[in-house]
Design a protein around this motif. Sequence first.
Motif, PDB file in Angstrom:
ATOM      1  N   ARG A 250      27.028  -5.707  31.654  1.00 52.17           N
ATOM      2  CA  ARG A 250      27.084  -4.926  30.502  1.00 52.17           C
ATOM      3  C   ARG A 250      26.963  -3.172  30.913  1.00 52.17           C
ATOM      4  NH1 ARG A 250      25.971  -7.396  25.848  1.00 52.17           N
ATOM      5  NH2 ARG A 250      26.796  -5.426  24.879  1.00 52.17           N
ATOM      6  N   GLN A 251      27.220  -2.853  32.103  1.00 53.59           N
ATOM      7  CA  GLN A 251      26.863  -1.596  32.325  1.00 53.59           C
ATOM      8  C   GLN A 251      28.290  -0.825  31.940  1.00 53.59           C
ATOM      9  OE1 GLN A 251      25.686  -1.434  36.270  1.00 53.59           O
ATOM     10  NE2 GLN A 251      23.620  -2.527  36.120  1.00 53.59           N
ATOM     11  N   GLY A 252      27.978   0.477  32.018  1.00 54.97           N
ATOM     12  CA  GLY A 252      29.255   1.565  31.529  1.00 54.97           C
ATOM     13  C   GLY A 252      29.578   1.463  30.126  1.00 54.97           C
ATOM     14  N   ARG A 253      28.515   0.718  29.234  1.00 56.87           N
ATOM     15  CA  ARG A 253      28.842   0.678  27.812  1.00 56.87           C
ATOM     16  C   ARG A 253      28.054   1.588  26.819  1.00 56.87           C
ATOM     17  NH1 ARG A 253      30.697  -5.759  26.985  1.00 56.87           N
ATOM     18  NH2 ARG A 253      31.956  -5.748  28.982  1.00 56.87           N
ATOM     19  N   GLY A 254      27.128   2.367  27.541  1.00 54.03           N
ATOM     20  CA  GLY A 254      26.541   3.058  26.712  1.00 54.03           C
ATOM     21  C   GLY A 254      25.011   2.516  26.312  1.00 54.03           C
ATOM     22  N   LEU A 255      24.710   1.584  26.737  1.00 53.26           N
ATOM     23  CA  LEU A 255      23.539   0.791  26.409  1.00 53.26           C
ATOM     24  C   LEU A 255      22.393   1.569  27.018  1.00 53.26           C
ATOM     25  CD1 LEU A 255      24.171  -3.001  26.889  1.00 53.26           C
ATOM     26  CD2 LEU A 255      24.437  -1.683  24.689  1.00 53.26           C
TER      27      LEU A 255
END
Length: 209
Positions: free
Chosen positions: A143-148
């Motif tokens: 889920r990296q790169g999605r602004g979390l």
Amino acid sequence: MGVGIRVAGRGDRDEVVRLLDRAFQDDPVSRWVFPGDDHRRATHPRLMAAFTDIVLADGRIDLTEDGAACALWLSVPADPHGSGGTDTDADADEAGDDGFAQMREAVDPANERVELIGRLTAGIHPSDRAHAYLWMIGVDPARQGRGLGTALVRHVLDRCDREGLPAYLEASNARSRALYERLGFETAGRPLELPDGPPMWPMWRDPRS
């Protein structure tokens, strides 16, 4: 769409540990602490569990509602004696215990780097001003790169700005360092050079009006 964030509790402990283990297995500092791949896979979760327990007891863990990312924060008061370190370190000293050696004994007794990483980061930790300390932030690799991660950090930085509170962290890789710079952190002094290992960048952010 906004990112749902809640404060993790004791019931979330195992989920947080698994998440941190996935997020940091290939981090440069984790690879330095546990240089063998097989040994790291077996032992790294114990270190993440120790960190999680400390912050559940003395700090705050923010967790996204979907369980894909978390941030571990400690509140650090100003130290009038300038000795550095966190509340956790001070409590260990007052009790006559060596917290870093105890962590090594619990996590990987034969691995001196488990103890050394704690001593080295404590040695560069600022002590003259109270601040929020971002100890770790982990995002599931899928889920990296999605602004979390950005949403988690901003969640606390907004409060820091309202309260006039600085924030501090150590960036363990160039990618995270760039993220923190976008959020207003600046490099504070020279990088910490781990012996035969990667650099860590101490970073400080003054509150914004």
